[in-house]
Design an enzyme around this catalytic site. Structure first.
Site, PDB file in Angstrom:
ATOM      1  N   TYR A  11      -7.361   6.323   3.834  1.00 50.08           N
ATOM      2  CA  TYR A  11      -7.663   7.387   4.860  1.00 50.08           C
ATOM      3  C   TYR A  11      -7.070   7.286   6.140  1.00 50.08           C
ATOM      4  O   TYR A  11      -7.346   6.270   6.807  1.00 50.08           O
ATOM      5  CB  TYR A  11      -9.188   7.494   4.967  1.00 50.08           C
ATOM      6  CG  TYR A  11      -9.699   8.787   5.316  1.00 50.08           C
ATOM      7  CD1 TYR A  11      -9.794   9.949   4.569  1.00 50.08           C
ATOM      8  CD2 TYR A  11     -10.105   9.158   6.545  1.00 50.08           C
ATOM      9  CE1 TYR A  11     -10.368  11.147   5.102  1.00 50.08           C
ATOM     10  CE2 TYR A  11     -10.607  10.274   7.054  1.00 50.08           C
ATOM     11  CZ  TYR A  11     -10.874  11.222   6.348  1.00 50.08           C
ATOM     12  OH  TYR A  11     -11.426  12.335   6.611  1.00 50.08           O
ATOM     13  N   SER A  36      -9.038   1.839  -0.697  1.00 57.67           N
ATOM     14  CA  SER A  36      -9.900   2.902  -0.402  1.00 57.67           C
ATOM     15  C   SER A  36      -9.445   4.361  -0.837  1.00 57.67           C
ATOM     16  O   SER A  36      -9.551   4.676  -1.920  1.00 57.67           O
ATOM     17  CB  SER A  36      -9.896   2.718   1.082  1.00 57.67           C
ATOM     18  OG  SER A  36     -10.962   3.485   1.790  1.00 57.67           O
ATOM     19  N   GLN A  37      -9.085   5.252   0.056  1.00 57.05           N
ATOM     20  CA  GLN A  37      -8.546   6.458  -0.315  1.00 57.05           C
ATOM     21  C   GLN A  37      -7.501   6.441  -1.254  1.00 57.05           C
ATOM     22  O   GLN A  37      -7.301   7.136  -2.395  1.00 57.05           O
ATOM     23  CB  GLN A  37      -8.108   7.434   0.919  1.00 57.05           C
ATOM     24  CG  GLN A  37      -7.721   8.829   0.294  1.00 57.05           C
ATOM     25  CD  GLN A  37      -7.160   9.407   1.636  1.00 57.05           C
ATOM     26  OE1 GLN A  37      -7.682  10.373   2.033  1.00 57.05           O
ATOM     27  NE2 GLN A  37      -5.631   9.159   2.052  1.00 57.05           N
ATOM     28  N   ASP A  58     -19.329  -4.221   1.988  1.00 54.60           N
ATOM     29  CA  ASP A  58     -18.692  -3.052   2.172  1.00 54.60           C
ATOM     30  C   ASP A  58     -19.461  -1.643   2.451  1.00 54.60           C
ATOM     31  O   ASP A  58     -20.213  -1.284   1.450  1.00 54.60           O
ATOM     32  CB  ASP A  58     -17.512  -2.582   1.090  1.00 54.60           C
ATOM     33  CG  ASP A  58     -16.613  -1.518   1.262  1.00 54.60           C
ATOM     34  OD1 ASP A  58     -16.944  -0.868   2.312  1.00 54.60           O
ATOM     35  OD2 ASP A  58     -15.613  -1.394   0.591  1.00 54.60           O
ATOM     36  N   HIS A 108     -14.981  -3.797   3.692  1.00 60.69           N
ATOM     37  CA  HIS A 108     -13.955  -2.899   3.171  1.00 60.69           C
ATOM     38  C   HIS A 108     -12.846  -3.465   3.093  1.00 60.69           C
ATOM     39  O   HIS A 108     -11.916  -2.871   2.479  1.00 60.69           O
ATOM     40  CB  HIS A 108     -14.053  -1.702   4.117  1.00 60.69           C
ATOM     41  CG  HIS A 108     -13.405  -0.273   3.336  1.00 60.69           C
ATOM     42  ND1 HIS A 108     -13.689  -0.183   1.991  1.00 60.69           N
ATOM     43  CD2 HIS A 108     -12.394   0.241   3.753  1.00 60.69           C
ATOM     44  CE1 HIS A 108     -12.902   0.840   1.866  1.00 60.69           C
ATOM     45  NE2 HIS A 108     -12.183   1.365   2.746  1.00 60.69           N
TER      46      HIS A 108
END
Length: 322
Positions: free
Chosen positions: A91, A186-187, A272, A301
């Site tokens: 992101y 992540s994204q 996370d 994360h």
């Protein structure tokens, strides 16, 4: 601190899914409409100065025929078509520069990096616009862009671009079209999860601390961004909360997970707060294809970092060869 339920509970966590009745029809229609536009994949040789890879500056037609940018790096001196990893970005980031993407070429594989439309001003530059404005007010970032209607929501466009990225990668003669993996963190991990369901003949998927999974639960248990953008929107538009989560159900990773047959390697970190462990395990536990998960108890994360990259490399050797 550990931010979620104990690991033994996480391993068995299988929450209900908020699946809309027309989920399959929605995505079939979306991809059919996208494919009415010629792919127009163009690979322009790019002088990067790198000794280990030939680099191409890529454009192709994504959602709505909009031009999406990317990079293709092919190991220099490859004797024939090579397996390819299609990489999606976290992101706020963009495609950056070719030097950022040397990991998979160093293992003898091509990498196709998809720029994320309308992102890339947060931590690594991007070069792709999002011509679709969405509708209505939105918070900073893209989480609420067009969220009033699934048809106009940002992630419909991003995930469509991601499917077309696989098609663009397969169109290059240096790429072995039968040996394609998708990957991301992540994204990017959430995008790889979606594509693992939307493209049925992939070799494997690397789904690292995925975002956009078990979304309503995520918003309820974390104050971290980007999920905090959704909470902020719902705080302002108190009468639209159910509308928001209805839209999100069309892009929730849990609903893609149950449709995926692609062999997948997940990762999760127990500290996370951005993609809480229960959201990752929910996606993994619902995942219908062959799957493995690596757990990093004392990481946030950032996940498993280089140690996990080596786990991914071993997984790719199994499913891509080389």
């Amino acid at each position: 601190m550990f931010v979620d339920m104990p690991l033994d509970q996480l391993r068995g966590y299988l929450p209900e899914r908020p699946e809309p009745s027309d989920f399959d029809a929605f995505w079939d229609r979306t991809l059919t409409e996208a494919r009415k536009h010629e792919l127009n994949a163009v690979f322009t040789p790019y002088e990067s100065g790198l000794a280990v890879a030939d680099v191409y500056d890529v454009t192709y037609a994504g959602y709505g025929g909009h031009q999406v940018r990317g990079w293709l790096l092919v190991p220099r001196g490859a004797s024939g078509p090579v397996p390819c990893v299609v990489e999606y970005i976290g992101y706020g980031g963009g495609r950056g520069l070719p030097i950022d993407w040397l990991l998979w070429p160093s293992f003898g594989r091509a990498v196709f990096v998809m720029d994320s439309r309308g992102q890339g001003a947060g931590w690594r530059r991007g070069d792709t616009a999002d011509p679709e404005p969405g509708t209505g007010p939105q918070t900073p970032g893209v989480m609420t862009k067009g969220i009033g209607d699934p048809a106009g929501y940002y992630y419909r466009r991003l995930y469509t671009d991601a499917v077309r990225a696989v098609e663009a990668a397969r169109s290059h003669p240096a790429v072995d079209a039968g040996r394609i993996a998708v990957a991301g963190t992540s994204q990017g991990g959430g995008t790889a999860l979606a594509v693992s369901a939307l493209v049925p003949d992939l070799s494997c998927a690397l789904i690292n601390v995925p975002f956009m999974c078990h979304i309503r639960h995520a918003v309820q248990i974390t104050d971290e961004y980007p999920y905090a953008e959704l909470a902020a929107y719902c705080r302002a538009f108190k009468d639209r909360v159910e509308e928001v989560f209805t839209t999100l159900s069309y892009v929730d990773g849990l609903n893609f997970a149950v449709r995926a047959a692609t062999p997948a390697l997940f990762s999760v970190a127990l500290r996370d707060g951005v993609t809480p462990p229960s959201t990752v395990f929910a996606a993994h536990n619902h995942y219908a294809g062959p799957k493995e998960i690596r757990v990093y108890p004392f990481n946030g994360h950032e996940g498993g970092e280089s140690a996990h990259a080596m786990e991914e490399a071993a997984f790719l050797r199994t499913h891509l060869g080389l």
